[in-house]
Design a protein around this motif. Structure first.
Motif, PDB file in Angstrom:
ATOM      1  N   PRO A  56      29.186  70.644  31.655  1.00 27.78           N
ATOM      2  CA  PRO A  56      30.117  69.835  30.852  1.00 27.78           C
ATOM      3  C   PRO A  56      30.299  68.455  31.478  1.00 27.78           C
ATOM      4  N   PHE A  57      30.461  67.443  30.650  1.00 26.49           N
ATOM      5  CA  PHE A  57      30.590  66.071  31.129  1.00 26.49           C
ATOM      6  C   PHE A  57      32.046  65.812  31.534  1.00 26.49           C
ATOM      7  N   ILE A  58      32.470  66.507  32.591  1.00 24.87           N
ATOM      8  CA  ILE A  58      33.831  66.374  33.114  1.00 24.87           C
ATOM      9  C   ILE A  58      33.771  66.420  34.640  1.00 24.87           C
ATOM     10  N   HIS A  59      34.861  66.005  35.268  1.00 29.99           N
ATOM     11  CA  HIS A  59      34.878  65.948  36.731  1.00 29.99           C
ATOM     12  C   HIS A  59      36.106  66.636  37.328  1.00 29.99           C
ATOM     13  N   ASP A  60      36.878  67.344  36.502  1.00 25.97           N
ATOM     14  CA  ASP A  60      38.123  67.965  36.942  1.00 25.97           C
ATOM     15  C   ASP A  60      38.154  69.394  36.411  1.00 25.97           C
ATOM     16  N   ILE A  61      38.084  70.377  37.322  1.00 26.66           N
ATOM     17  CA  ILE A  61      37.980  71.775  36.916  1.00 26.66           C
ATOM     18  C   ILE A  61      39.156  72.567  37.485  1.00 26.66           C
ATOM     19  N   SER A  62      39.730  73.455  36.671  1.00 23.35           N
ATOM     20  CA  SER A  62      40.853  74.271  37.103  1.00 23.35           C
ATOM     21  C   SER A  62      40.706  75.699  36.582  1.00 23.35           C
ATOM     22  N   THR A  63      41.105  76.666  37.391  1.00 21.43           N
ATOM     23  CA  THR A  63      41.065  78.051  36.923  1.00 21.43           C
ATOM     24  C   THR A  63      42.155  78.317  35.885  1.00 21.43           C
ATOM     25  N   ASP A  64      43.181  77.494  35.874  1.00 20.61           N
ATOM     26  CA  ASP A  64      44.259  77.602  34.880  1.00 20.61           C
ATOM     27  C   ASP A  64      44.245  76.332  34.044  1.00 20.61           C
ATOM     28  N   VAL A  65      43.670  76.414  32.850  1.00 22.19           N
ATOM     29  CA  VAL A  65      43.553  75.201  32.020  1.00 22.19           C
ATOM     30  C   VAL A  65      44.860  74.860  31.321  1.00 22.19           C
ATOM     31  N   ALA A  66      45.721  75.857  31.111  1.00 23.95           N
ATOM     32  CA  ALA A  66      46.995  75.614  30.426  1.00 23.95           C
ATOM     33  C   ALA A  66      48.024  74.997  31.364  1.00 23.95           C
ATOM     34  N   ASN A  67      48.015  75.427  32.610  1.00 26.30           N
ATOM     35  CA  ASN A  67      48.973  74.933  33.600  1.00 26.30           C
ATOM     36  C   ASN A  67      48.255  74.739  34.935  1.00 26.30           C
ATOM     37  N   PRO A  68      47.419  73.719  35.028  1.00 29.57           N
ATOM     38  CA  PRO A  68      46.612  73.527  36.248  1.00 29.57           C
ATOM     39  C   PRO A  68      47.476  73.206  37.458  1.00 29.57           C
ATOM     40  N   PRO A  69      47.060  73.638  38.640  1.00 28.02           N
ATOM     41  CA  PRO A  69      47.785  73.255  39.867  1.00 28.02           C
ATOM     42  C   PRO A  69      47.857  71.734  39.981  1.00 28.02           C
ATOM     43  N   GLU A  70      48.994  71.240  40.442  1.00 27.93           N
ATOM     44  CA  GLU A  70      49.196  69.795  40.535  1.00 27.93           C
ATOM     45  C   GLU A  70      48.994  69.308  41.972  1.00 27.93           C
ATOM     46  N   PHE A  71      48.268  68.205  42.093  1.00 26.52           N
ATOM     47  CA  PHE A  71      48.139  67.552  43.389  1.00 26.52           C
ATOM     48  C   PHE A  71      49.449  66.839  43.720  1.00 26.52           C
ATOM     49  N   VAL A  72      49.816  66.860  44.983  1.00 27.32           N
ATOM     50  CA  VAL A  72      51.037  66.182  45.424  1.00 27.32           C
ATOM     51  C   VAL A  72      50.699  65.181  46.528  1.00 27.32           C
ATOM     52  N   ALA A  73      50.316  65.686  47.693  1.00 25.97           N
ATOM     53  CA  ALA A  73      50.034  64.815  48.846  1.00 25.97           C
ATOM     54  C   ALA A  73      48.806  63.946  48.615  1.00 25.97           C
ATOM     55  N   ILE A  74      47.830  64.448  47.867  1.00 31.55           N
ATOM     56  CA  ILE A  74      46.573  63.720  47.672  1.00 31.55           C
ATOM     57  C   ILE A  74      46.707  62.594  46.648  1.00 31.55           C
ATOM     58  N   VAL A  75      47.759  62.629  45.852  1.00 26.84           N
ATOM     59  CA  VAL A  75      47.935  61.607  44.802  1.00 26.84           C
ATOM     60  C   VAL A  75      47.915  60.205  45.388  1.00 26.84           C
ATOM     61  N   GLU A  76      48.557  60.027  46.528  1.00 20.11           N
ATOM     62  CA  GLU A  76      48.618  58.688  47.141  1.00 20.11           C
ATOM     63  C   GLU A  76      47.232  58.179  47.502  1.00 20.11           C
ATOM     64  N   ALA A  77      46.369  59.067  48.000  1.00 20.18           N
ATOM     65  CA  ALA A  77      45.021  58.660  48.397  1.00 20.18           C
ATOM     66  C   ALA A  77      44.179  58.257  47.190  1.00 20.18           C
ATOM     67  N   ARG A  78      44.523  58.768  46.023  1.00 17.39           N
ATOM     68  CA  ARG A  78      43.749  58.475  44.819  1.00 17.39           C
ATOM     69  C   ARG A  78      44.450  57.466  43.905  1.00 17.39           C
ATOM     70  N   GLY A  79      45.603  56.970  44.322  1.00 18.81           N
ATOM     71  CA  GLY A  79      46.432  56.207  43.399  1.00 18.81           C
ATOM     72  C   GLY A  79      46.222  54.718  43.370  1.00 18.81           C
ATOM     73  N   ASN A  80      45.137  54.228  43.964  1.00 14.96           N
ATOM     74  CA  ASN A  80      44.951  52.773  44.008  1.00 14.96           C
ATOM     75  C   ASN A  80      44.128  52.232  42.847  1.00 14.96           C
ATOM     76  N   GLY A  81      43.862  53.069  41.840  1.00 13.98           N
ATOM     77  CA  GLY A  81      43.101  52.627  40.678  1.00 13.98           C
ATOM     78  C   GLY A  81      41.608  52.621  40.868  1.00 13.98           C
ATOM     79  N   LYS A  82      41.165  52.889  42.076  1.00 15.49           N
ATOM     80  CA  LYS A  82      39.728  52.880  42.378  1.00 15.49           C
ATOM     81  C   LYS A  82      39.066  54.194  41.978  1.00 15.49           C
ATOM     82  N   PHE A  83      39.869  55.265  41.921  1.00 16.54           N
ATOM     83  CA  PHE A  83      39.313  56.588  41.695  1.00 16.54           C
ATOM     84  C   PHE A  83      39.711  57.146  40.332  1.00 16.54           C
TER      85      PHE A  83
END
Length: 247
Positions: free
Chosen positions: A100-127
């Protein structure tokens, strides 16, 4: 004879070129002087050049065999060199074609686990964004209908410790551990180009027993070529084995 030798020499030059391009793409991205798109294009070019080398060398080997001329061992060596570069790249391209042409996979598609600490590392618009849409869920279910969480007949706290132990054994960088929320966050680096994918593991209480869900998301690229689903499956398989040994 010179003409046949010239064909084998051409095959060798192409194989050497494919190897050089692959090394430049890998090192360029790992050293931060080449963005991921250029690195991916470089690897694709290396793979195609390696494949061309194999085809050219095959012609040279056939002619050498028919005429019983020297150079057969050289030609076989050149083919191996070309295949070393071509096979992994072609396999990755095929995986991208069938995934599938996607880059985000979760075992729970209805209520996927949420990132917390990693959000800051990805939050600069580059990712890539961590927002999951209904389309992503539909594509995932169509591509990986068998992918689901792991239900364990043990206390959640016990499973959480085993889940953390298994995550550490994967060689991932553990970013955050929260027994209170049941979350384990980590980053995984791909073997060749060194792309970073982020993983969050969630252990929840379901009537006194544990439910383990995993989400894996690539920081770059619109398609993960099946890497995240493969990582999740491998992790859950390993965790199931660890839990079985602990019983």
């Amino acid at each position: 004879m010179e003409k046949r030798s010239a064909i084998l020499r051409l095959g060798f030059r192409l194989a050497l070129l494919s190897l050089v391009v692959a090394i430049l793409a890998i090192m360029g991205h790992r050293l931060g002087v080449m963005d991921f798109q250029l690195a991916v294009y470089g690897m694709a070019a290396a793979g195609l050049t390696g494949l061309l080398s194999v085809l050219v060398t095959m012609v040279g080997i056939v002619k050498t065999t028919i005429t019983k001329s020297p150079g057969l061992g050289f030609g076989l060596g050149v083919m191996i060199m070309g295949l070393i570069v071509a096979v992994p790249v072609i396999a990755a391209i095929d995986a991208g074609r069938t995934s599938p042409f996607i880059h985000d996979i979760s075992t729970d598609v209805a209520n996927p686990p949420e990132f917390v600490a990693i959000v800051e590392a990805r939050g600069n618009g580059k990712f890539n964004s961590l927002e999951r849409t209904a389309e992503v869920a539909q594509l995932q279910q169509a591509g990986y209908p068998e992918l689901g969480g792991l239900y364990v007949d043990r206390l959640p706290g016990q499973v959480f410790e085993l889940a953390l132990e298994t995550a550490q054994a994967q060689g991932w960088t553990i970013v955050a551990v929260s027994p209170e929320t049941g979350l384990i966050e980590a980053s995984a680096t791909t073997l060749v180009l060194g792309f970073t994918d982020d993983v969050v593991i969630r252990v929840t209480d379901v009537n006194g027993k544990a439910m383990v869900d995993v989400r894996s998301a690539s920081r770059v690229g619109m398609s993960d070529m099946g890497a995240n689903a493969k990582r999740i499956k491998a992790y859950l398989d390993d965790l199931a084995e660890v839990i079985a040994r602990a019983e």
